[in-house]
Design an enzyme around this catalytic site. Sequence first.
Site, PDB file in Angstrom:
ATOM      1  N   LYS A  22     -15.705   9.006 -10.857  1.00  0.00           N
ATOM      2  CA  LYS A  22     -16.144   9.002  -9.445  1.00  0.00           C
ATOM      3  C   LYS A  22     -15.459  10.137  -8.683  1.00  0.00           C
ATOM      4  O   LYS A  22     -16.085  10.893  -7.958  1.00  0.00           O
ATOM      5  CB  LYS A  22     -15.794   7.661  -8.794  1.00  0.00           C
ATOM      6  CG  LYS A  22     -15.869   7.690  -7.277  1.00  0.00           C
ATOM      7  CD  LYS A  22     -15.353   6.417  -6.631  1.00  0.00           C
ATOM      8  CE  LYS A  22     -13.883   6.322  -6.428  1.00  0.00           C
ATOM      9  NZ  LYS A  22     -13.353   6.862  -5.154  1.00  0.00           N
ATOM     10  N   ASN A  23     -14.134  10.249  -8.853  1.00  0.00           N
ATOM     11  CA  ASN A  23     -13.388  11.203  -8.026  1.00  0.00           C
ATOM     12  C   ASN A  23     -13.585  12.658  -8.459  1.00  0.00           C
ATOM     13  O   ASN A  23     -13.229  13.570  -7.712  1.00  0.00           O
ATOM     14  CB  ASN A  23     -11.901  10.830  -7.990  1.00  0.00           C
ATOM     15  CG  ASN A  23     -11.665   9.608  -7.120  1.00  0.00           C
ATOM     16  OD1 ASN A  23     -12.575   9.161  -6.425  1.00  0.00           O
ATOM     17  ND2 ASN A  23     -10.465   9.059  -7.162  1.00  0.00           N
ATOM     18  N   CYS A 115      -7.987   4.032   7.476  1.00  0.00           N
ATOM     19  CA  CYS A 115      -8.362   3.588   6.151  1.00  0.00           C
ATOM     20  C   CYS A 115      -7.405   2.480   5.752  1.00  0.00           C
ATOM     21  O   CYS A 115      -6.216   2.560   6.057  1.00  0.00           O
ATOM     22  CB  CYS A 115      -8.251   4.771   5.202  1.00  0.00           C
ATOM     23  SG  CYS A 115      -8.502   4.361   3.500  1.00  0.00           S
ATOM     24  N   ARG A 120      -4.629   8.392   6.622  1.00  0.00           N
ATOM     25  CA  ARG A 120      -5.095   9.446   5.719  1.00  0.00           C
ATOM     26  C   ARG A 120      -5.532  10.662   6.525  1.00  0.00           C
ATOM     27  O   ARG A 120      -6.713  10.899   6.752  1.00  0.00           O
ATOM     28  CB  ARG A 120      -6.216   8.928   4.809  1.00  0.00           C
ATOM     29  CG  ARG A 120      -5.721   7.808   3.917  1.00  0.00           C
ATOM     30  CD  ARG A 120      -6.771   7.300   2.995  1.00  0.00           C
ATOM     31  NE  ARG A 120      -7.058   8.211   1.910  1.00  0.00           N
ATOM     32  CZ  ARG A 120      -8.028   8.011   1.009  1.00  0.00           C
ATOM     33  NH1 ARG A 120      -8.778   6.955   1.098  1.00  0.00           N
ATOM     34  NH2 ARG A 120      -8.226   8.877   0.043  1.00  0.00           N
ATOM     35  N   VAL A 122      -6.116  14.730   7.718  1.00  0.00           N
ATOM     36  CA  VAL A 122      -6.763  15.873   7.058  1.00  0.00           C
ATOM     37  C   VAL A 122      -6.116  17.192   7.493  1.00  0.00           C
ATOM     38  O   VAL A 122      -6.691  18.260   7.347  1.00  0.00           O
ATOM     39  CB  VAL A 122      -8.296  15.924   7.319  1.00  0.00           C
ATOM     40  CG1 VAL A 122      -9.000  14.814   6.576  1.00  0.00           C
ATOM     41  CG2 VAL A 122      -8.616  15.890   8.793  1.00  0.00           C
ATOM     42  N   ASP A 123      -4.878  17.093   8.022  1.00  0.00           N
ATOM     43  CA  ASP A 123      -4.203  18.293   8.521  1.00  0.00           C
ATOM     44  C   ASP A 123      -4.081  19.388   7.453  1.00  0.00           C
ATOM     45  O   ASP A 123      -4.226  20.575   7.749  1.00  0.00           O
ATOM     46  CB  ASP A 123      -2.808  17.916   9.070  1.00  0.00           C
ATOM     47  CG  ASP A 123      -1.945  17.197   8.050  1.00  0.00           C
ATOM     48  OD1 ASP A 123      -2.478  16.287   7.372  1.00  0.00           O
ATOM     49  OD2 ASP A 123      -0.761  17.540   7.906  1.00  0.00           O
ATOM     50  N   ASP A 309      -3.912   5.217  -7.842  1.00  0.00           N
ATOM     51  CA  ASP A 309      -5.179   4.489  -8.009  1.00  0.00           C
ATOM     52  C   ASP A 309      -5.109   3.426  -9.106  1.00  0.00           C
ATOM     53  O   ASP A 309      -6.066   2.673  -9.299  1.00  0.00           O
ATOM     54  CB  ASP A 309      -6.328   5.470  -8.306  1.00  0.00           C
ATOM     55  CG  ASP A 309      -6.650   6.326  -7.099  1.00  0.00           C
ATOM     56  OD1 ASP A 309      -6.218   5.979  -5.982  1.00  0.00           O
ATOM     57  OD2 ASP A 309      -7.326   7.366  -7.269  1.00  0.00           O
ATOM     58  N   ILE A 331       2.728   7.571  -2.668  1.00  0.00           N
ATOM     59  CA  ILE A 331       1.614   8.351  -2.119  1.00  0.00           C
ATOM     60  C   ILE A 331       0.944   7.598  -0.977  1.00  0.00           C
ATOM     61  O   ILE A 331       0.682   8.168   0.082  1.00  0.00           O
ATOM     62  CB  ILE A 331       0.628   8.719  -3.241  1.00  0.00           C
ATOM     63  CG1 ILE A 331       1.383   9.605  -4.236  1.00  0.00           C
ATOM     64  CG2 ILE A 331      -0.604   9.430  -2.692  1.00  0.00           C
ATOM     65  CD1 ILE A 331       0.679   9.896  -5.500  1.00  0.00           C
ATOM     66  N   ARG A 401     -18.101   0.487  -4.808  1.00  0.00           N
ATOM     67  CA  ARG A 401     -17.909   1.872  -4.377  1.00  0.00           C
ATOM     68  C   ARG A 401     -17.466   2.747  -5.551  1.00  0.00           C
ATOM     69  O   ARG A 401     -17.733   3.948  -5.558  1.00  0.00           O
ATOM     70  CB  ARG A 401     -16.832   1.948  -3.287  1.00  0.00           C
ATOM     71  CG  ARG A 401     -17.294   1.459  -1.932  1.00  0.00           C
ATOM     72  CD  ARG A 401     -16.250   1.779  -0.896  1.00  0.00           C
ATOM     73  NE  ARG A 401     -15.713   3.099  -1.140  1.00  0.00           N
ATOM     74  CZ  ARG A 401     -14.459   3.473  -0.880  1.00  0.00           C
ATOM     75  NH1 ARG A 401     -13.619   2.622  -0.328  1.00  0.00           N
ATOM     76  NH2 ARG A 401     -14.052   4.695  -1.145  1.00  0.00           N
TER      77      ARG A 401
HETATM   78  N1  EPU Z   1      -2.296  13.825   3.132  1.00  0.00           N
HETATM   79  C1  EPU Z   1      -1.811  14.428   4.267  1.00  0.00           C
HETATM   80  N2  EPU Z   1      -2.593  15.368   4.882  1.00  0.00           N
HETATM   81  C2  EPU Z   1      -3.813  15.733   4.404  1.00  0.00           C
HETATM   82  C3  EPU Z   1      -4.296  15.121   3.240  1.00  0.00           C
HETATM   83  C4  EPU Z   1      -3.508  14.166   2.618  1.00  0.00           C
HETATM   84  O1  EPU Z   1      -0.723  14.114   4.723  1.00  0.00           O
HETATM   85  O2  EPU Z   1      -4.458  16.601   5.013  1.00  0.00           O
HETATM   86  C5  EPU Z   1      -1.470  12.806   2.451  1.00  0.00           C
HETATM   87  C6  EPU Z   1      -2.186  11.467   2.282  1.00  0.00           C
HETATM   88  O3  EPU Z   1      -2.036  10.670   3.447  1.00  0.00           O
HETATM   89  C7  EPU Z   1      -1.484  10.888   1.069  1.00  0.00           C
HETATM   90  C8  EPU Z   1      -1.212  12.124   0.210  1.00  0.00           C
HETATM   91  O4  EPU Z   1      -1.276  13.238   1.106  1.00  0.00           O
HETATM   92  O5  EPU Z   1      -0.250  10.304   1.423  1.00  0.00           O
HETATM   93  C9  EPU Z   1      -2.203  12.342  -0.917  1.00  0.00           C
HETATM   94  O6  EPU Z   1      -3.523  12.220  -0.428  1.00  0.00           O
HETATM   95  P1  EPU Z   1      -4.725  13.066  -1.026  1.00  0.00           P
HETATM   96  O7  EPU Z   1      -5.185  14.042  -0.011  1.00  0.00           O
HETATM   97  O8  EPU Z   1      -4.340  13.598  -2.365  1.00  0.00           O
HETATM   98  O9  EPU Z   1      -5.843  11.944  -1.175  1.00  0.00           O
HETATM   99  P2  EPU Z   1      -7.388  12.233  -1.175  1.00  0.00           P
HETATM  100  O10 EPU Z   1      -7.635  13.564  -1.741  1.00  0.00           O
HETATM  101  O11 EPU Z   1      -7.959  11.914   0.151  1.00  0.00           O
HETATM  102  C10 EPU Z   1      -7.892  11.367  -3.588  1.00  0.00           C
HETATM  103  C11 EPU Z   1      -8.670  10.256  -4.204  1.00  0.00           C
HETATM  104  C12 EPU Z   1      -8.005   8.927  -3.910  1.00  0.00           C
HETATM  105  C13 EPU Z   1      -6.577   8.976  -4.465  1.00  0.00           C
HETATM  106  C14 EPU Z   1      -5.819  10.167  -3.878  1.00  0.00           C
HETATM  107  C15 EPU Z   1      -4.430  10.356  -4.457  1.00  0.00           C
HETATM  108  C16 EPU Z   1     -10.948  11.056  -4.193  1.00  0.00           C
HETATM  109  C17 EPU Z   1     -12.316  10.930  -3.675  1.00  0.00           C
HETATM  110  N3  EPU Z   1     -10.031  10.257  -3.671  1.00  0.00           N
HETATM  111  O12 EPU Z   1      -7.898  11.117  -2.174  1.00  0.00           O
HETATM  112  O13 EPU Z   1      -8.743   7.958  -4.624  1.00  0.00           O
HETATM  113  O14 EPU Z   1      -5.903   7.783  -4.165  1.00  0.00           O
HETATM  114  O15 EPU Z   1      -6.557  11.376  -4.109  1.00  0.00           O
HETATM  115  O16 EPU Z   1      -4.493  10.555  -5.827  1.00  0.00           O
HETATM  116  O17 EPU Z   1     -10.684  11.850  -5.084  1.00  0.00           O
HETATM  117  C18 EPU Z   1      -9.600   5.826  -5.090  1.00  0.00           C
HETATM  118  O18 EPU Z   1     -10.340   6.335  -5.957  1.00  0.00           O
HETATM  119  O19 EPU Z   1      -9.430   4.572  -4.998  1.00  0.00           O
HETATM  120  C19 EPU Z   1      -8.901   6.683  -4.146  1.00  0.00           C
HETATM  121  C20 EPU Z   1      -8.441   6.243  -2.981  1.00  0.00           C
END
Ligand code: EPU
Length: 423
Positions: A22-23, A115, A120, A122-123, A309, A331, A401
């Site tokens: 999925k990811n 969430c 979560r 997006v900075d 995950d 994380i 999902r």
């Molecule tokens: N973070 C920030 N700023 C950002 C982005 C992330 O501080 O701009 C923080 C997050 O809050 C978190 C850490 O960085 O503490 C890691 O988050 P990441 O950005 O890596 O998460 P993501 O890319 O939004 C993906 C997976 C998640 C998985 C995480 C961590 C997808 C679609 N989602 O999310 O998957 O938990 O990486 O490995 O790939 C799941 O499948 O159940 C799921 C939540």
Amino acid sequence: MDKLIVHGGTTLRGSINISGSKNASLPILAGAILTGEPCIIRRVPDVSDTNYMIQILSALGADVERSSGTVRITCEDISDEAPYELVRRMRASICVMGPLLARKGRAVVSLPGGCVIGDRPVDLHLRGLEALGAKVEFEGGNIILTAKDGLKGAEIDLRGTHGPTVLGTDNVMMAATLAEGQTIIESAAAEPEVLDLANFLNAMGAKITGAGTRRIVIEGVKELHAVEHTVIPDRIEAGTFMAAAALAGDEVKLRRVCREHMKAITAAIEQSGHRVEFNEAGDVCTVIRGENLQGVDLVTAPYPGYPTDMQAQMTALLATTPGISVIKDTIFPQRFMHCAELKRMGADITVDNGTAVIRGVAQLSAAPVMASDLRASAALVLAALTATGSTQISRLYHIDRGYEHIDEKLLMLGADVERVKDR
Ligand code: EPU
């Protein structure tokens, strides 16, 4: 709304195929925006998250056809505004931002809301896209990115306070494929899903090296082209079924896995006393429930560490594993909603400051429980497999999902489960 009833106590046996990731599929589907030519993507799992992504692409104007696991997408003439109604349903829709910006010079995507697994932000995505020359504005709950004169390569460090960002790396990498000159992403996420996306983009004509490591180098190209790509196996689905087999299995075989991606999960399951054997090619594994079981200590970490995950599912396994186990999620320190529900089934778990202390009990018992997020619901299903009585898990849409036909796969392994409509 569906719910799942699991009649606990049957032994799992036999074999199943693991679905495509999925990811990996989500950013790869979004990556199709980068070209006007057809992209054929195979082994896209039939889960609601990939369906949302396909709906977003269609709403942007893409021509999308889906036949079983194969999706054909052509983004010949697309809009630069992702519709709020669809985007708000799935946080991963944020990964259309990078490709839209690169292809159209503008992207409007709604700011993701809160969430259940924690804050979560997006900075880091925005920091990376800004470094490539995008102007970032916020208006009416939307992020508006513009790059009138195109994007320019830059050196970007994407490390955040919780480590690297997976979708942030994906977004910046996708945008940089069409930027002018060289982009270097330091502190990049090294997850196999990022590497799969890079392989997809390279097959389209991108020039990316170093994906799968902490330093990714992208030489911008003028345009990308048609591609055919097969998505990697879902390591989290595989890990979830490994945990199911360890909990309730006799001898369970999982086909279409990738041993290399499963190292941390395999090590954790083995440490708790079970056996995991791979064939020589590393694409089939057999899980044999152990006899001398013991608690384990785990800390989640970016790949190749133990994945967040798989934290909830391992908590479910350890709930009935003798001894004391400690799991710390670095994380998503708030990702412990499943623990309260597991406790209602008789588990002995204390959660404090992003850490769960689990004292293994001999037996869980059925209770009506509620799924709170994708992996938490998987944990409840696992716990229910060996609990006495029939566990009702409501809000099953969370599990749909990200797990392709989980009830059918469990039935194939001999579990006694039924999906019913909630009244
Ligand atoms: N973070 C920030 N700023 C950002 C982005 C992330 O501080 O701009 C923080 C997050 O809050 C978190 C850490 O960085 O503490 C890691 O988050 P990441 O950005 O890596 O998460 P993501 O890319 O939004 C993906 C997976 C998640 C998985 C995480 C961590 C997808 C679609 N989602 O999310 O998957 O938990 O990486 O490995 O790939 C799941 O499948 O159940 C799921 C939540």
